[in-house]
Design a protein around this motif. Structure first.
Motif, mmCIF file in Angstrom:
data_model
loop_
_atom_site.group_PDB
_atom_site.id
_atom_site.type_symbol
_atom_site.label_atom_id
_atom_site.label_comp_id
_atom_site.label_asym_id
_atom_site.label_seq_id
_atom_site.Cartn_x
_atom_site.Cartn_y
_atom_site.Cartn_z
ATOM 1 N N LYS A 259 24.487 4.673 63.723
ATOM 2 C CA LYS A 259 24.606 3.390 63.039
ATOM 3 C C LYS A 259 26.088 3.057 62.870
ATOM 4 N N TYR A 260 26.366 1.797 62.667
ATOM 5 C CA TYR A 260 27.751 1.349 62.537
ATOM 6 C C TYR A 260 27.903 0.436 61.326
ATOM 7 N N ILE A 261 29.095 0.469 60.757
ATOM 8 C CA ILE A 261 29.485 -0.486 59.719
ATOM 9 C C ILE A 261 30.514 -1.429 60.343
ATOM 10 N N VAL A 262 30.271 -2.729 60.218
ATOM 11 C CA VAL A 262 31.219 -3.709 60.753
ATOM 12 C C VAL A 262 31.733 -4.584 59.620
ATOM 13 N N CYS A 263 33.034 -4.659 59.504
ATOM 14 C CA CYS A 263 33.669 -5.540 58.525
ATOM 15 C C CYS A 263 34.217 -6.748 59.271
ATOM 16 N N ASN A 264 33.691 -7.913 58.961
ATOM 17 C CA ASN A 264 34.176 -9.140 59.585
ATOM 18 C C ASN A 264 35.354 -9.664 58.768
ATOM 19 N N GLU A 288 38.072 2.457 51.807
ATOM 20 C CA GLU A 288 37.183 3.204 50.915
ATOM 21 C C GLU A 288 35.803 2.554 50.834
ATOM 22 N N GLY A 289 35.766 1.227 50.732
ATOM 23 C CA GLY A 289 34.484 0.531 50.651
ATOM 24 C C GLY A 289 33.635 0.737 51.886
ATOM 25 N N MET A 290 34.267 0.707 53.055
ATOM 26 C CA MET A 290 33.518 0.919 54.290
ATOM 27 C C MET A 290 33.019 2.358 54.403
ATOM 28 N N ALA A 291 33.804 3.304 53.927
ATOM 29 C CA ALA A 291 33.365 4.703 53.939
ATOM 30 C C ALA A 291 32.154 4.901 53.022
ATOM 31 N N ILE A 292 32.181 4.264 51.859
ATOM 32 C CA ILE A 292 31.038 4.353 50.942
ATOM 33 C C ILE A 292 29.795 3.733 51.582
ATOM 34 N N ALA A 293 29.978 2.577 52.214
ATOM 35 C CA ALA A 293 28.859 1.923 52.893
ATOM 36 C C ALA A 293 28.325 2.804 54.023
ATOM 37 N N GLY A 294 29.225 3.456 54.754
ATOM 38 C CA GLY A 294 28.813 4.356 55.822
ATOM 39 C C GLY A 294 27.968 5.501 55.292
ATOM 40 N N TYR A 295 28.391 6.076 54.175
ATOM 41 C CA TYR A 295 27.622 7.164 53.554
ATOM 42 C C TYR A 295 26.250 6.664 53.110
ATOM 43 N N ALA A 296 26.212 5.464 52.568
ATOM 44 C CA ALA A 296 24.968 4.921 52.027
ATOM 45 C C ALA A 296 23.923 4.665 53.110
ATOM 46 N N PHE A 339 29.822 14.832 55.484
ATOM 47 C CA PHE A 339 29.876 13.410 55.809
ATOM 48 C C PHE A 339 31.137 13.143 56.611
ATOM 49 N N SER A 340 30.941 12.547 57.784
ATOM 50 C CA SER A 340 32.065 12.212 58.654
ATOM 51 C C SER A 340 32.049 10.709 58.923
ATOM 52 N N PHE A 341 33.233 10.114 58.878
ATOM 53 C CA PHE A 341 33.323 8.669 59.060
ATOM 54 C C PHE A 341 34.728 8.319 59.528
ATOM 55 N N ASP A 342 34.802 7.389 60.486
ATOM 56 C CA ASP A 342 36.113 6.954 60.970
ATOM 57 C C ASP A 342 36.085 5.446 61.198
ATOM 58 N N LEU A 343 37.277 4.863 61.298
ATOM 59 C CA LEU A 343 37.426 3.418 61.433
ATOM 60 C C LEU A 343 38.266 3.054 62.649
ATOM 61 N N GLU A 344 37.957 1.907 63.215
ATOM 62 C CA GLU A 344 38.736 1.377 64.327
ATOM 63 C C GLU A 344 38.870 -0.135 64.156
ATOM 64 N N LEU A 345 40.039 -0.660 64.504
ATOM 65 C CA LEU A 345 40.281 -2.095 64.410
ATOM 66 C C LEU A 345 40.005 -2.771 65.752
ATOM 67 N N LYS A 346 39.358 -3.909 65.695
ATOM 68 C CA LYS A 346 39.121 -4.730 66.883
ATOM 69 C C LYS A 346 39.725 -6.104 66.625
#
Length: 357
Positions: A259-264, A288-296, A339-346
């Motif tokens: 699954k993915y979290i996308v921040c627009n 931090e907010g995206m990491a929490i959402a990823g965990y959820a 819990f593992s989570f990483d972010l990338e900018l597009k």
């Protein structure tokens, strides 16, 4: 940042205690001003409108009767580093303040650095001096010498740089919370903007940053996080007001291992810069907010779709991501938990709908 890696909850708590002194002078602004606390007359003074011309040779620069907290052993000068103030040369102002502080031999007792947008862009560049809690407006790079000589060396407020109350001509307000513009505001998403240096993870941690993520990982199961968001009534701020908890709940219940979290982080409305202000002034809150959402919801990868036309927001968000990785707050087994989570900018091309797609 050269901060060491945080390997568990205890190391984050120790980092908070170690960095908390960074915020000591700004403690007054760490708590919202209660309704009705202090009157507008308590921290202002009646005076004739100052002349726009520079002081004459017989006058002392910034001569005024108001004295600052002369007992302060150390002072911080926060300069707005948002796009609006940068367009009015706040970067040059910061450089001049730093140079004047050095020239005055005050390097051990004063420092100037950037902060996020104060929100009063019409009056930028804005400078705030702690612990005196003095708020200067429309400050130019040429004013740096006067601020250092008058405010720092002689403990005298530079009156001509104070905000003049439009409802009471000749009344100059020193305190941000006495201004009508701010009186009815209660900052939530933008709480750290104008308070911390957005380019330092240490200051975000000192302002209790990443404690929410640590609490979720340590004390809550993923479904409990979703329930908390549902119960909070949190809604989207883009106009539709869709309940955030429903989004998370639906995503969490979807089958599949990936699954993915996308921040627009694009915004298409003309003159709408809510996302930009947060990304420029408090980028770690987005991480931090995206990491929490990823965990959820069970996601291990996040993407931020951001306008290529937001160079400063991109720079600061990428720096925040890099700092979080270095500190162990992104990546594998965050804070020692499973819990593992990483972010990338597009980068986008200025179309909000692309982020939605």
């Amino acid at each position: 940042s050269s901060m060491e890696k945080l390997v568990d909850f205890t190391s984050l708590d120790e980092a908070f205690r170690r960095f908390r002194p960074l915020m000591e002078m700004r403690a007054h602004d760490m708590e919202p001003v209660a309704d009705g606390v202090g009157s507008a007359d308590a921290n202002c003074r009646e005076a004739k409108a100052p002349k726009k011309s520079s002081p004459s040779k017989t006058d002392k620069p910034g001569q005024a009767k108001s004295k600052t907290n002369s007992s302060a052993a150390r002072r911080e000068i926060l300069v707005c580093g948002g796009t609006g103030c940068q367009s009015s040369r706040s970067q040059d102002l910061l450089a001049n303040l730093t140079a004047e502080i050095k020239a005055a031999g005050l390097e051990k007792s004063a420092v100037a650095h950037i902060t996020g947008c104060f929100g009063f862009c019409e009056k930028g560049p804005i400078v705030k001096v702690f612990p005196d809690d003095v708020f200067y407006v429309e400050v130019s790079p040429a004013d740096a010498k006067e601020i250092v000589e008058s405010h720092l060396l002689n403990n005298t407020v530079v009156e001509r740089l104070l905000y003049q109350d439009p409802a009471r001509p000749g009344t100059f307000l020193e305190k941000q919370h006495d201004m009508e513009f701010y009186k009815k505001q209660r900052r939530i998403a933008l709480f750290n903007c104008g308070l911390i240096n957005p380019e330092l993870i240490e200051e975000y941690i000192a302002a209790e940053g990443y404690k929410g993520l640590a609490h979720c990982l340590k004390d809550m199961r993923s479904w409990e996080v979703v329930k908390e968001i549902l119960n909070s009534g949190l809604r989207g701020r883009g106009g539709g007001g869709f309940p955030t908890g429903i989004k998370w709940d639906v995503a969490a219940k979807q089958p599949g291992p990936i699954k993915y979290i996308v921040c627009n982080a694009d915004e298409g409305d003309p003159g709408a810069f809510m996302d930009r202000s947060i990304l420029e002034g408090d980028p770690h809150s987005v991480v931090e907010g995206m990491a929490i959402a990823g965990y959820a919801i069970g996601a291990s990868q996040g993407y931020v779709y951001i306008r290529a036309e937001y160079p400063l927001a991109i720079e600061r968000l990428q720096r925040a991501v890099d700092q979080a990785r270095e500190a162990g707050l992104l990546g594998n087994n965050i804070l020692g938990f499973d819990f593992s989570f990483d972010l990338e900018l597009k980068y986008g091309a200025g179309a909000f709908v692309c982020g939605e797609e």
